[in-house]
Design an enzyme around this catalytic site. Structure first.
Site, mmCIF file in Angstrom:
data_model
loop_
_atom_site.group_PDB
_atom_site.id
_atom_site.type_symbol
_atom_site.label_atom_id
_atom_site.label_comp_id
_atom_site.label_asym_id
_atom_site.label_seq_id
_atom_site.Cartn_x
_atom_site.Cartn_y
_atom_site.Cartn_z
ATOM 1 N N TYR A 192 41.197 40.230 46.853
ATOM 2 C CA TYR A 192 41.849 39.220 45.866
ATOM 3 C C TYR A 192 41.865 37.874 45.961
ATOM 4 C CZ TYR A 192 42.862 37.428 41.446
ATOM 5 O OH TYR A 192 42.770 36.039 40.533
ATOM 6 N N GLU B 176 45.856 30.581 42.392
ATOM 7 C CA GLU B 176 46.101 32.292 42.928
ATOM 8 C C GLU B 176 47.220 32.179 43.635
ATOM 9 O OE1 GLU B 176 43.727 33.443 41.033
ATOM 10 O OE2 GLU B 176 42.339 33.122 40.548
ATOM 11 N N ASP C 165 41.773 42.658 40.433
ATOM 12 C CA ASP C 165 43.742 42.448 40.106
ATOM 13 C C ASP C 165 44.096 43.984 39.356
ATOM 14 O OD1 ASP C 165 42.441 41.993 37.569
ATOM 15 O OD2 ASP C 165 44.106 40.131 37.632
#
Length: 357
Positions: A118, A35, A136
């Site tokens: 996020y 991520e 996102d």
DNA sequence: AATTCGGGGGC
DNA sequence: GCCCCAGAATT
């Protein structure tokens, strides 16, 4: 049967899920690394970096023990180097404050350096099952279309609004799959330009489609034009042909990477004069500016540069800098984190060296 | 709320 | 060329 769009989306995702490296072993560490790398970066770009990084640093412990420079070397070319510095520091925090165990509670995980809304939502939902929606770029675009929302996705407040909206929709039992499915839909079907609505699993639930607004949404306000800077850099060699390079400050642009000394050309200044000034300011030496090596263009996120490199010779003074500097051979440079704009100089450098010999 | 952070790919 | 990308930290 589940006729709601989240149900259709999950069903679609089950059969159309891309086989990505970080989906093969869902440890918190692997999901976290992926991520961080995926932040503002395309999947195809990340894949080779992910493999190399995980092989070099297979656990949070190995990452914490590594030198920052080695971590940056594995990040070289990926950009946004604060991500690497923060991930490295976060690994140290995990070792020191959490006994080497990555926290699986959102309130704790969110506090680690480089973990924002996020990444926290993504890792906590995908690896730990917490029902927190991710927002996102894909989700912003997709949700604005599904609900025909005329929000400005450039506004920070829009993220909060859409997160609140999705908090009502995310299934408690499959939060990670839902989040991944939303992003997968945005990345493969609900794309920015010419989306593939014909193959969309939730086209009958999409208000933008019904209202013929797909090509109008999402709305995004434009940013101001980027300035151009004229840059000069010095290639100073010692008697054995090694080149002088210096390390950039830890924070800010390209923080922690190595580069040739130099800087911006000021208004009304000639290129050689700018280079002499920069060498005096940064290294406390007078230089004679020699042959021009090459000129390259490079674009950053919020400015562009036109960079010219010159051979320079030190004529007086003692090398002094508040920043680390060193003499490096070509193979040394290959092993150090070096920004793209400086890499672009190297081919011309090799050619000229051959001429000289 | 606005800026600052890379680099590459698609069009 | 311009836009976007599995955004976060700083001001």
């Amino acid at each position: 049967m589940d006729d709601s769009w989240p149900g259709k989306l999950l069903k679609w995702f089950k059969g159309n899920r891309r086989d990505l490296p970080w989906r093969q072993n869902r440890s918190i560490y692997r999901v976290w690394v992926s991520e961080v790398m995926l932040q503002q970066t395309r999947v195809d770009t990340v894949i080779p970096y992910f493999h190399r990084f995980i092989e070099a640093f297979p656990t949070v412990s190995t990452l914490a023990k590594a030198d920052q420079e080695d971590v940056l070397k594995f990040w070289e070319g990926l950009g946004y180097y604060a991500r690497a510095r923060n991930l490295h520091r976060a690994a140290e925090v995990v070792m020191e404050r959490f006994n080497g165990v990555i926290p699986d509670q959102p309130e704790l995980f969110r506090q680690l350096p480089g973990v924002g809304p996020y990444i926290s939502a993504a890792v906590m939902s995908i690896a730990c099952g917490h029902a927190i929606p991710v927002v996102d770029g894909n989700v912003l675009r997709t949700v604005c279309r599904i609900f025909a929302l005329e929000y400005d996705i450039a506004q920070p407040a829009t993220r909060k609004n859409i997160a609140a909206l999705l908090a009502e929709k995310i299934p408690e039992n499959k939060p990670g799959e839902f989040n991944e499915a939303m992003m997968e839909l945005g990345a493969t079907i609900c794309t920015p330009a010419s989306p593939g609505c014909d193959g969309c699993p939730i086209r009958h639930n999409c208000l933008a489609k019904q209202k013929n607004l797909v090509s109008e949404l999402p709305i995004k306000s434009r940013k101001r034009p980027v300035p151009q800077y004229r840059i000069v850099v010095a290639v100073i060699t010692d008697s054995s042909g090694r080149m002088l390079i210096q390390k950039r400050p830890e924070n800010g642009l390209l923080g922690g990477l190595w580069e040739f000394p130099g800087g911006k050309v000021e208004k009304g200044e000639t290129l050689p004069d700018a280079l002499k000034r920069e060498c005096m300011e940064e290294l406390a030496v007078k230089v004679k500016v020699g042959k021009e090596i090459t000129t390259i263009r490079h674009a950053y996120t919020h400015f562009k540069i036109l960079l010219t490199a010159f051979y320079c010779t030190i004529t007086s003074g003692t090398l002094t800098s508040y920043l680390p500097f060193r003499w490096a051979k070509m193979e040394d440079i290959a092993s150090l984190p070096f920004p793209k704009a400086n890499h672009k100089i190297l081919p011309a450098l090799r050619e000229i060296k051959i001429e000289v010999e």
